[in-house]
Design an enzyme around this catalytic site. Structure first.
Site, short mmCIF file in Angstrom:
data_model
loop_
_atom_site.label_atom_id
_atom_site.label_comp_id
_atom_site.label_asym_id
_atom_site.label_seq_id
_atom_site.Cartn_x
_atom_site.Cartn_y
_atom_site.Cartn_z
N THR A 1 0.84 -1.19 0.00
CA THR A 1 0.00 0.00 0.00
C THR A 1 0.88 1.24 0.00
O THR A 1 1.85 1.32 0.76
CB THR A 1 -0.99 0.12 1.18
OG1 THR A 1 -1.49 1.46 1.20
CG2 THR A 1 -0.42 -0.19 2.54
N ASP B 1 0.00 3.88 1.12
CA ASP B 1 -0.30 4.62 2.36
C ASP B 1 0.66 4.28 3.49
O ASP B 1 0.74 5.01 4.47
CB ASP B 1 -1.74 4.31 2.83
CG ASP B 1 -2.79 4.65 1.77
OD1 ASP B 1 -2.51 5.52 0.93
OD2 ASP B 1 -3.86 4.03 1.80
N ARG C 1 3.84 33.25 -3.90
CA ARG C 1 2.57 32.68 -3.46
C ARG C 1 2.72 31.64 -2.35
O ARG C 1 3.81 31.14 -2.10
CB ARG C 1 1.90 31.94 -4.65
CG ARG C 1 1.21 32.83 -5.62
CD ARG C 1 0.73 32.00 -6.78
NE ARG C 1 -0.03 32.82 -7.72
CZ ARG C 1 -0.25 32.49 -8.99
NH1 ARG C 1 0.25 31.38 -9.49
NH2 ARG C 1 -0.96 33.28 -9.77
N MET D 1 -2.20 11.80 -1.09
CA MET D 1 -3.02 10.67 -0.62
C MET D 1 -2.44 10.12 0.69
O MET D 1 -1.50 10.66 1.24
CB MET D 1 -3.05 9.59 -1.68
CG MET D 1 -3.90 9.92 -2.89
SD MET D 1 -3.95 8.48 -3.98
CE MET D 1 -5.26 8.94 -5.09
N ARG E 1 -2.63 28.96 -3.90
CA ARG E 1 -3.15 27.99 -4.86
C ARG E 1 -3.02 26.59 -4.25
O ARG E 1 -2.11 26.36 -3.45
CB ARG E 1 -2.35 28.01 -6.16
CG ARG E 1 -2.41 29.31 -6.92
CD ARG E 1 -3.74 29.49 -7.65
NE ARG E 1 -3.71 30.63 -8.54
CZ ARG E 1 -4.01 31.88 -8.17
NH1 ARG E 1 -4.34 32.15 -6.92
NH2 ARG E 1 -3.95 32.87 -9.06
N HIS F 1 -4.03 10.49 -8.28
CA HIS F 1 -3.54 9.20 -8.76
C HIS F 1 -2.22 9.28 -9.50
O HIS F 1 -1.61 8.23 -9.76
CB HIS F 1 -4.62 8.54 -9.64
CG HIS F 1 -5.85 8.21 -8.84
ND1 HIS F 1 -6.79 9.15 -8.51
CD2 HIS F 1 -6.25 7.06 -8.26
CE1 HIS F 1 -7.74 8.59 -7.79
NE2 HIS F 1 -7.43 7.31 -7.61
N ARG G 1 0.33 7.42 -7.75
CA ARG G 1 0.22 5.95 -7.69
C ARG G 1 0.81 5.26 -8.92
O ARG G 1 0.94 4.04 -8.95
CB ARG G 1 -1.25 5.55 -7.53
CG ARG G 1 -1.73 5.62 -6.13
CD ARG G 1 -2.61 4.47 -5.73
NE ARG G 1 -3.56 4.01 -6.68
CZ ARG G 1 -4.89 4.02 -6.51
NH1 ARG G 1 -5.40 4.54 -5.42
NH2 ARG G 1 -5.69 3.52 -7.40
O1 F6P Z 1 -5.15 3.22 -0.42
C1 F6P Z 1 -4.46 3.79 -1.48
C2 F6P Z 1 -5.14 5.04 -1.95
O2 F6P Z 1 -4.34 5.58 -2.98
C3 F6P Z 1 -5.44 6.09 -0.86
O3 F6P Z 1 -4.31 6.85 -0.52
C4 F6P Z 1 -6.55 6.86 -1.51
O4 F6P Z 1 -7.37 7.47 -0.53
C5 F6P Z 1 -7.31 5.81 -2.25
O5 F6P Z 1 -6.41 4.74 -2.49
C6 F6P Z 1 -7.89 6.27 -3.57
O6 F6P Z 1 -8.63 5.22 -4.07
P1 F6P Z 1 -9.25 5.13 -5.52
O7 F6P Z 1 -8.15 4.71 -6.45
O8 F6P Z 1 -10.31 4.11 -5.39
O9 F6P Z 1 -9.77 6.50 -5.86
#
Ligand code: F6P
Length: 343
Positions: free
Chosen positions: A125, A127, A162, A169, A266, A272, A275
């Protein structure tokens, strides 16, 4: 042995190195590795396809997961667990490796507890909020990506004098925000573990702005806020979790900061973007080590366990302990906040 492997929950860099390692280690035991598509959804539908060396030998540098993923929870479906048991039989699996975070591994833990399913877990994860493991793969890459984004924001913040707010996330743990802010040299960080104090934040950002002409704030998506800029704040995903990004906590903080400091502000939500992309070296190595460990656990018949990285060693921990509660930012880190982020 014939061993199924699935990836569930949000994707993150490091999943492909872990899948690759499972196939590589499986070869040493003459195992057949069966890739299950789309997480627990694939197990509900009884789908699977053999993975060979040629399927995985070039994927160590690829983000995402070649198996696909979903947030499907068999326990939230009528007859779901039984369907999983049926698929284990129809796919002729001797064991199953579930790669996932708290939710996906929570299902694995329940299947083991309820039916003694021969399952082992692999922690992932971005996270980094899974208990009983120091790090999960995906975290290093995602935090490095947001750190680099913060560095870009510094250039533009400085040019325009600024305040820039970066929302990252991380769900209800502040690991991603903390590491991003530390590594990128932010002036302030807001974590879910610490109540938001807008007065104090505004005062400190004004001071930073007076000194150097700009300010950088990192906000975790999971901070506690009373109001948001988005009405979709209670929308949930299929695991039943609030989709935190839709609350736009960073935009809310930026609005409040601008109001209180009268400084042009801002906000940016990296979302994502953090990710995706190739895993860092750390995530490639970690994914590989826990993947190898998972196959070893299967052959040692240590079902109901998760491969884990603790105190610099790859080891195993009970799935139940790993999924009981999430791992929040440690108190030792919270004590360091005043050192790292001056008011
Ligand atoms: O658990 C991983 C994560 O990237 C979190 O940080 C985030 O809140 C969530 O997934 C977002 O999920 P999804 O891809 O379903 O929008």
């Amino acid at each position: 042995m014939r061993i199924g492997v699935l990836t569930g929950g949000g994707d993150c860099p490091g999943l492909n190195p872990a899948i690759r390692a499972i196939v590589y280690r499986g070869i040493d035991f003459a195992d057949e590795i069966i890739g299950i598509p789309l997480g627990w959804k694939g197990m509900l539908e009884g789908e699977g396809k053999e993975l060979n060396l040629k399927d995985v030998e070039e994927i160590i540098s690829q983000g995402g997961t070649i198996l696909g993923t979903s947030r499907t929870n068999p326990y939230k479906m009528e007859g779901g667990p039984q369907k999983v048991l049926d698929s284990l039989l129809s796919l002729k699996l001797d064991a199953l490796i579930a790669i996932g975070g708290e939710d996906t591994l929570g299902v694995a833990s329940r299947l083991y507890g309820d039916f003694k399913v021969r399952v082992v877990g692999v922690p992932k994860t971005m996270d980094n909020d899974l208990s009983e493991t120091d790090f999960t793969f995906g975290f290093d890459t995602a935090s490095t990506t947001s750190m680099e984004a913060l560095e870009r924001l510094r250039d533009t913040a400085k040019s325009h004098r600024r305040i820039m707010v970066l929302e990252v996330m991380g769900r209800h743990a502040g690991w991603v925000a903390l590491y991003t802010a530390l590594g990128g040299g932010a002036d302030a960080v807001l974590l879910p573990e610490v109540p938001v104090n807008l007065e104090e934040l505004s005062k400190s950002i004004l001071k930073h702005h007076q000194r150097k002409g700009y300010g950088l704030v990192v906000v975790s998506e999971g901070i506690e806020i009373t109001a948001t800029t988005d009405s979709a704040q209670n929308e949930v995903d299929s695991f039943g979790h609030i989709i935190l990004g839709k609350r736009a906590a960073g935009a809310y903080i930026a609005k409040e900061l601008e109001k209180r400091t009268k400084l042009e502000t801002r906000s940016v939500q990296i979302g994502h973007i953090q990710r995706g992309g190739p895993p860092t070296l750390f995530d490639r190595v970690l994914g590989t080590l826990v993947g190898i460990k998972a196959i070893d656990l299967v052959h040692e018949e240590k079902f109901g366990y998760m491969a884990s990285y603790k105190d610099g060693k790859v080891t195993e921990v009970p799935l139940e302990a790993a999924t009981k509660e999430i791992k929040k930012v440690y108190a030792t880190w919270l004590k360091l906040l005043p050192v790292l982020f001056k008011k």
